[in-house]
Design a protein around this motif. Structure first.
Motif, PDB file in Angstrom:
ATOM      1  N   VAL A  65       0.844  -1.200   0.000  1.00 37.28           N
ATOM      2  CA  VAL A  65       0.000   0.000   0.000  1.00 37.28           C
ATOM      3  C   VAL A  65       0.878   1.248   0.000  1.00 37.28           C
ATOM      4  CG1 VAL A  65      -1.723   1.329   1.275  1.00 37.28           C
ATOM      5  CG2 VAL A  65      -1.944  -1.152   1.121  1.00 37.28           C
ATOM      6  N   ASN A  66       1.914   1.253   0.834  1.00 40.84           N
ATOM      7  CA  ASN A  66       2.820   2.399   0.910  1.00 40.84           C
ATOM      8  C   ASN A  66       3.565   2.603  -0.408  1.00 40.84           C
ATOM      9  OD1 ASN A  66       2.612   0.794   3.526  1.00 40.84           O
ATOM     10  ND2 ASN A  66       3.241   2.793   4.305  1.00 40.84           N
ATOM     11  N   ILE A  67       3.998   1.511  -1.014  1.00 40.28           N
ATOM     12  CA  ILE A  67       4.738   1.606  -2.277  1.00 40.28           C
ATOM     13  C   ILE A  67       3.840   2.161  -3.380  1.00 40.28           C
ATOM     14  CG2 ILE A  67       5.834   0.231  -4.099  1.00 40.28           C
ATOM     15  CD1 ILE A  67       6.718  -1.691  -1.775  1.00 40.28           C
ATOM     16  N   THR A  68       2.634   1.609  -3.486  1.00 38.59           N
ATOM     17  CA  THR A  68       1.711   2.058  -4.527  1.00 38.59           C
ATOM     18  C   THR A  68       1.322   3.521  -4.320  1.00 38.59           C
ATOM     19  OG1 THR A  68       0.836  -0.202  -4.553  1.00 38.59           O
ATOM     20  CG2 THR A  68      -0.392   1.448  -5.773  1.00 38.59           C
ATOM     21  N   ALA A  69       1.114   3.896  -3.070  1.00 40.59           N
ATOM     22  CA  ALA A  69       0.779   5.290  -2.766  1.00 40.59           C
ATOM     23  C   ALA A  69       1.946   6.221  -3.098  1.00 40.59           C
ATOM     24  CB  ALA A  69       0.398   5.431  -1.298  1.00 40.59           C
ATOM     25  N   SER A  70       3.177   5.762  -2.889  1.00 41.29           N
ATOM     26  CA  SER A  70       4.359   6.571  -3.215  1.00 41.29           C
ATOM     27  C   SER A  70       4.445   6.832  -4.711  1.00 41.29           C
ATOM     28  CB  SER A  70       5.631   5.863  -2.736  1.00 41.29           C
ATOM     29  OG  SER A  70       5.655   5.741  -1.337  1.00 41.29           O
ATOM     30  N   ILE A  71       4.147   5.804  -5.491  1.00 45.09           N
ATOM     31  CA  ILE A  71       4.164   5.963  -6.950  1.00 45.09           C
ATOM     32  C   ILE A  71       3.066   6.929  -7.392  1.00 45.09           C
ATOM     33  CG2 ILE A  71       3.859   4.758  -9.153  1.00 45.09           C
ATOM     34  CD1 ILE A  71       5.057   2.271  -7.736  1.00 45.09           C
ATOM     35  N   PHE A  72       1.876   6.780  -6.789  1.00 45.53           N
ATOM     36  CA  PHE A  72       0.771   7.697  -7.077  1.00 45.53           C
ATOM     37  C   PHE A  72       1.170   9.138  -6.774  1.00 45.53           C
ATOM     38  CE2 PHE A  72      -2.660  10.200  -5.158  1.00 45.53           C
ATOM     39  CZ  PHE A  72      -3.588  10.253  -6.194  1.00 45.53           C
ATOM     40  N   ALA A  73       1.820   9.342  -5.625  1.00 40.11           N
ATOM     41  CA  ALA A  73       2.230  10.693  -5.229  1.00 40.11           C
ATOM     42  C   ALA A  73       3.224  11.274  -6.223  1.00 40.11           C
ATOM     43  CB  ALA A  73       2.829  10.665  -3.824  1.00 40.11           C
ATOM     44  N   GLU A  74       4.198  10.487  -6.621  1.00 35.44           N
ATOM     45  CA  GLU A  74       5.193  10.980  -7.571  1.00 35.44           C
ATOM     46  C   GLU A  74       4.568  11.303  -8.929  1.00 35.44           C
ATOM     47  OE1 GLU A  74       9.607   9.577  -8.746  1.00 35.44           O
ATOM     48  OE2 GLU A  74       8.006   8.258  -9.476  1.00 35.44           O
ATOM     49  N   GLU A  75       3.688  10.434  -9.391  1.00 32.88           N
ATOM     50  CA  GLU A  75       3.054  10.642 -10.693  1.00 32.88           C
ATOM     51  C   GLU A  75       2.178  11.903 -10.712  1.00 32.88           C
ATOM     52  OE1 GLU A  75       2.745   6.007 -12.262  1.00 32.88           O
ATOM     53  OE2 GLU A  75       1.002   6.965 -11.334  1.00 32.88           O
ATOM     54  N   ASN A  76       1.698  12.304  -9.548  1.00 32.59           N
ATOM     55  CA  ASN A  76       0.787  13.453  -9.480  1.00 32.59           C
ATOM     56  C   ASN A  76       1.402  14.668  -8.786  1.00 32.59           C
ATOM     57  OD1 ASN A  76      -2.059  12.418 -10.481  1.00 32.59           O
ATOM     58  ND2 ASN A  76      -1.164  10.751  -9.280  1.00 32.59           N
ATOM     59  N   ASN A  77       2.727  14.633  -8.622  1.00 39.70           N
ATOM     60  CA  ASN A  77       3.487  15.769  -8.073  1.00 39.70           C
ATOM     61  C   ASN A  77       3.089  16.131  -6.646  1.00 39.70           C
ATOM     62  OD1 ASN A  77       5.025  16.205 -10.485  1.00 39.70           O
ATOM     63  ND2 ASN A  77       3.208  17.155 -11.393  1.00 39.70           N
ATOM     64  N   TYR A  78       2.811  15.118  -5.828  1.00 36.37           N
ATOM     65  CA  TYR A  78       2.594  15.334  -4.398  1.00 36.37           C
ATOM     66  C   TYR A  78       3.823  14.858  -3.634  1.00 36.37           C
ATOM     67  CZ  TYR A  78      -2.307  15.917  -5.713  1.00 36.37           C
ATOM     68  OH  TYR A  78      -3.472  16.350  -6.296  1.00 36.37           O
ATOM     69  N   ASP A  79       4.023  15.426  -2.457  1.00 32.49           N
ATOM     70  CA  ASP A  79       5.149  15.012  -1.622  1.00 32.49           C
ATOM     71  C   ASP A  79       4.837  13.759  -0.816  1.00 32.49           C
ATOM     72  OD1 ASP A  79       7.172  17.298  -1.954  1.00 32.49           O
ATOM     73  OD2 ASP A  79       5.322  18.379  -1.478  1.00 32.49           O
ATOM     74  N   ASN A  80       3.565  13.526  -0.556  1.00 30.58           N
ATOM     75  CA  ASN A  80       3.174  12.413   0.295  1.00 30.58           C
ATOM     76  C   ASN A  80       1.673  12.188   0.136  1.00 30.58           C
ATOM     77  OD1 ASN A  80       3.163  10.446   2.402  1.00 30.58           O
ATOM     78  ND2 ASN A  80       4.734  11.598   3.517  1.00 30.58           N
ATOM     79  N   CYS A  81       1.166  11.126   0.758  1.00 25.85           N
ATOM     80  CA  CYS A  81      -0.273  10.847   0.725  1.00 25.85           C
ATOM     81  C   CYS A  81      -0.768  10.441   2.103  1.00 25.85           C
ATOM     82  CB  CYS A  81      -0.581   9.708  -0.250  1.00 25.85           C
ATOM     83  SG  CYS A  81      -0.509  10.163  -1.984  1.00 25.85           S
ATOM     84  N   PHE A  82      -2.031  10.749   2.367  1.00 27.70           N
ATOM     85  CA  PHE A  82      -2.719  10.232   3.539  1.00 27.70           C
ATOM     86  C   PHE A  82      -3.250   8.841   3.206  1.00 27.70           C
ATOM     87  CE2 PHE A  82      -3.377  14.883   3.859  1.00 27.70           C
ATOM     88  CZ  PHE A  82      -2.818  15.107   5.108  1.00 27.70           C
ATOM     89  N   LEU A  83      -3.030   7.893   4.096  1.00 26.48           N
ATOM     90  CA  LEU A  83      -3.575   6.552   3.932  1.00 26.48           C
ATOM     91  C   LEU A  83      -4.827   6.415   4.782  1.00 26.48           C
ATOM     92  CD1 LEU A  83      -0.319   4.375   4.085  1.00 26.48           C
ATOM     93  CD2 LEU A  83      -1.345   5.551   2.119  1.00 26.48           C
TER      94      LEU A  83
END
Length: 278
Positions: free
Chosen positions: A151-169
């Motif tokens: 979940v953390n890995i997939t969220a990290s990729i999502f954040a990078e692809e959308n120019n965010y520094d991080n995501c709330f899980l």
């Protein structure tokens, strides 16, 4: 073994015992910080590691003591000529590639890299978004530091692809539980909130230290409670805690911008506690 390019990259599985941490994420880990040759919050890390190993029914070697763990970590950092370091200690279960381990004994590996000396909170911008594709389950295993981090890995990729520094899980109840890489605290007026472990967030060491600091302060009220995504834009501040960075303030979530006054105040107290105990 053969890789996708058809090249030989290792021995056949008849001659090797494959690591269960790699095969089944049958491993737990601790990320620690060494400052001027001393491991920060060593006892907290050790006892959390022991608790994690017991929960997943790992066999704990009789000689895996607090002193032994400290010696092995510092031996590694000294060998790499690191005075200040970020260290990862991963404990994996021995045994072959089956769900039921034939062995309950464990092995471990330690890796280290250079780190900053003290905790700072200097990033001018730090934008986050809600990650909704996958949820974290509300159970005890979710609170452990295991190598099962998809979940953390997939969220990290999502954040990078959308120019965010991080995501709330979020968990199965759609409540905020943590960031990709740390625990979450939210400030509203003079009250500081953080999700409870029962919601599925990691049992972070810095989370514990910040709670202790807040509890001793007369400046803030503290609550452990579930946090709805709708509350994020009502907050005055939001910050992330982990052992690598200490405290990281969030500056923006969607149309909401945040201050970092409380986070910086707590960071001063955290660094003072570290210096006092050094």
């Amino acid at each position: 073994m053969i890789n996708f390019n058809g090249n030989l990259v290792g021995q056949s599985n008849e001659n090797i015992e494959q690591n269960r941490g790699f095969l089944y994420a049958d491993a737990v880990f601790e990320t620690l910080k060494v400052l001027e040759g001393k491991i920060l919050f060593l006892e907290d890390h050790y006892f959390r590691l022991m608790a994690s190993m017991r929960i997943i029914r790992m066999e704990i070697p009789i000689d895996f003591t607090l002193d032994y763990m400290e010696t092995e970590i510092l031996k590694t950092t000294k060998a790499l000529n690191l005075i200040n370091a970020r260290v990862r200690l991963t404990v994996f279960r021995n045994g072959e590639g089956k769900y039921l381990p034939e062995k309950r004994s464990v092995g471990f590996v330690i890796v280290a890299e250079a780190a900053e000396t003290i905790y700072t909170n200097t990033k001018e911008t730090y934008e986050m978004e809600l990650f909704k594709d996958f949820h974290v389950s509300k159970h005890l295993l979710s609170t452990l530091k295991t190598t099962s981090c998809l979940v953390n890995i997939t969220a990290s990729i999502f954040a990078e692809e959308n120019n965010y520094d991080n995501c709330f899980l979020i968990n199965d109840d759609k409540n905020i539980i943590e960031a990709i890489n740390g625990n979450i605290f939210m400030v509203q007026n003079n009250t500081i909130f953080t999700p409870p472990l029962s919601d599925g967030c990691k049992n972070g060491i810095i989370r514990k230290k910040i709670i202790e600091i807040i509890s001793k302060s007369n400046d803030y009220k503290f609550e452990e409670r579930s946090i709805s995504p709708f509350e994020l834009q009502k907050a005055d501040e939001i910050f992330i805690t982990n052992i690598a960075v200490g405290i990281q303030s969030v500056t923006k979530y969607r149309k909401k911008s945040y201050t970092k006054v409380v986070a910086n105040n707590l960071l001063v107290k955290l660094n003072a506690q570290i210096k006092f105990n050094s």
